[in-house]
Scaffold this motif. Structure first.
Motif, mmCIF file in Angstrom:
data_model
loop_
_atom_site.group_PDB
_atom_site.id
_atom_site.type_symbol
_atom_site.label_atom_id
_atom_site.label_comp_id
_atom_site.label_asym_id
_atom_site.label_seq_id
_atom_site.Cartn_x
_atom_site.Cartn_y
_atom_site.Cartn_z
ATOM 1 N N GLU A 219 0.835 -1.186 0.000
ATOM 2 C CA GLU A 219 0.000 0.000 0.000
ATOM 3 C C GLU A 219 0.875 1.244 0.000
ATOM 4 O O GLU A 219 2.028 1.210 0.438
ATOM 5 C CB GLU A 219 -0.927 0.023 1.227
ATOM 6 C CG GLU A 219 -2.061 -0.985 1.175
ATOM 7 C CD GLU A 219 -3.116 -0.668 0.132
ATOM 8 O OE1 GLU A 219 -3.279 0.539 -0.189
ATOM 9 O OE2 GLU A 219 -3.768 -1.603 -0.360
ATOM 10 N N SER B 237 -5.226 -3.015 2.388
ATOM 11 C CA SER B 237 -5.951 -1.773 2.665
ATOM 12 C C SER B 237 -6.324 -1.648 4.140
ATOM 13 O O SER B 237 -6.329 -0.546 4.704
ATOM 14 C CB SER B 237 -7.214 -1.699 1.797
ATOM 15 O OG SER B 237 -8.051 -2.824 2.019
ATOM 16 N N LYS C 83 -3.235 -0.561 6.003
ATOM 17 C CA LYS C 83 -3.006 0.862 5.747
ATOM 18 C C LYS C 83 -3.940 1.710 6.604
ATOM 19 O O LYS C 83 -3.515 2.728 7.193
ATOM 20 C CB LYS C 83 -3.232 1.161 4.263
ATOM 21 C CG LYS C 83 -3.146 2.629 3.895
ATOM 22 C CD LYS C 83 -3.464 2.851 2.424
ATOM 23 C CE LYS C 83 -3.524 4.319 2.059
ATOM 24 N NZ LYS C 83 -3.837 4.532 0.621
#
Length: 304
Positions: A241, A285, A288
């Motif tokens: 990411e 994700s 992140k």
């Protein structure tokens, strides 16, 4: 008459039982023969393996590993794992990098049940491999009870008790699994480590050129690493990411120190607020989002 029929019935029952016993004996003998055939096949397979590995096969593999472009440690690992797995016909092969007491995923092929990052003590097979060069699940089972998922075997990359990383095979058929196979992979890991040391020397040289005193990197190096991470994602599905945040200059040093050693940071703009971009290897994700959430809970940051 009834007596005669009863006698005949008893004789037939005895004959049926005798036949059933004979059938069971034949089935047992047949299974023994099948087991013997399978053992012979396995032995023949291992002999063929040794002949091939000790002939030109292993030499070709080592040459392929030496011929890799040595530009980046992560890149050489990513490409080497694929070559090694293909050569030994392994359906799964994963490489983790040692970072203190933790292991962090770098590259691999096939299904993976172990997490992307975990403490070394979470796997007895891997922990034993890092102490002794390599280890196997059967070896560990004989020593202690297994409470968590364990791979079939693991091979150290680097020196015992001071390893750079570890090759992990989570699943393998019983026909392929052998001490011979593991010893050859261990030998290949030694060659891979030699290549890695050369790559590490190049990375240290790049640090003197591209790494800044605050721990961030020049944008040229940042983009180069991003290209490597993108190749890994496309070819092996290894996620990464990229995040972008801005904050006041006085918070810069503290925020930079919150990132992992393996994260790559660059400052793309400076002014009233610093704009920082970060590459987060082996991160999805959700990971992140947690990083941003953690930073936002402590510092006055904005995403960009």
């Amino acid at each position: 008459m009834v007596y005669i029929i009863g006698v005949i019935g008893e004789m037939l029952n005895k004959r049926i039982k005798d036949l059933e016993n004979e059938k069971k004996k034949l089935e047992i003998e047949n299974q023994k023969l099948l087991n013997a055939v399978n053992d012979m096949k396995m032995l023949l397979s291992q002999l063929q393996l040794r002949i091939y590995f000790e002939g030109e096969g292993l030499i070709v593999l080592l040459e392929r590993l030496r011929e890799l472009e040595i530009l980046d440690v992560d890149e050489i690992f990513t490409r080497s794992v694929e070559i090694i797995a293909q050569f030994f016909e392994l359906e799964t092969l994963h490489l983790y990098r040692c970072e203190g007491i933790f292991l962090r995923y770098v590259a691999g092929i096939g299904s993976k049940k172990l997490p992307n990052a975990f403490e070394i003590i979470k796997s007895k097979v891997i922990e034993d491999a890092l102490k002794n060069g390599y280890s196997t699940l059967p070896k560990i089972i004989l020593r202690s009870d297994i409470n968590e998922y364990e791979p079939w075997f693991a091979v150290t990359i680097g020196e015992k008790n001071n390893a750079f990383g570890v090759l992990v095979v989570e699943e393998i058929s019983t026909e392929k699994f052998s001490e011979t196979l593991i010893k050859y992979i261990n030998a290949v890991a030694g060659c891979l480590y030699a290549n890695t040391r050369t790559a590490l020397e190049q990375e240290r040289a790049l640090e003197t050129i591209y790494k800044k005193s605050d721990g961030t990197w020049d944008e040229i190096y940042y983009l180069k690493k991003k290209d490597v991470f993108e190749k890994r994602r496309e070819k092996f599905g290894i996620p990464y990411e990229e995040l972008c945040i801005s904050y006041k200059p006085e918070m810069h040093e503290t925020i930079v120190n919150t990132f992992r050693k393996s994260d790559v940071l660059t400052v793309i703009n400076q002014g009233n607020r610093i704009i920082l971009k970060a590459l987060l290897p082996v991160c999805d994700s959700q990971g992140k989002a947690k990083v941003i959430e953690r930073l936002a809970s402590k510092y006055d940051i904005k995403t960009c």
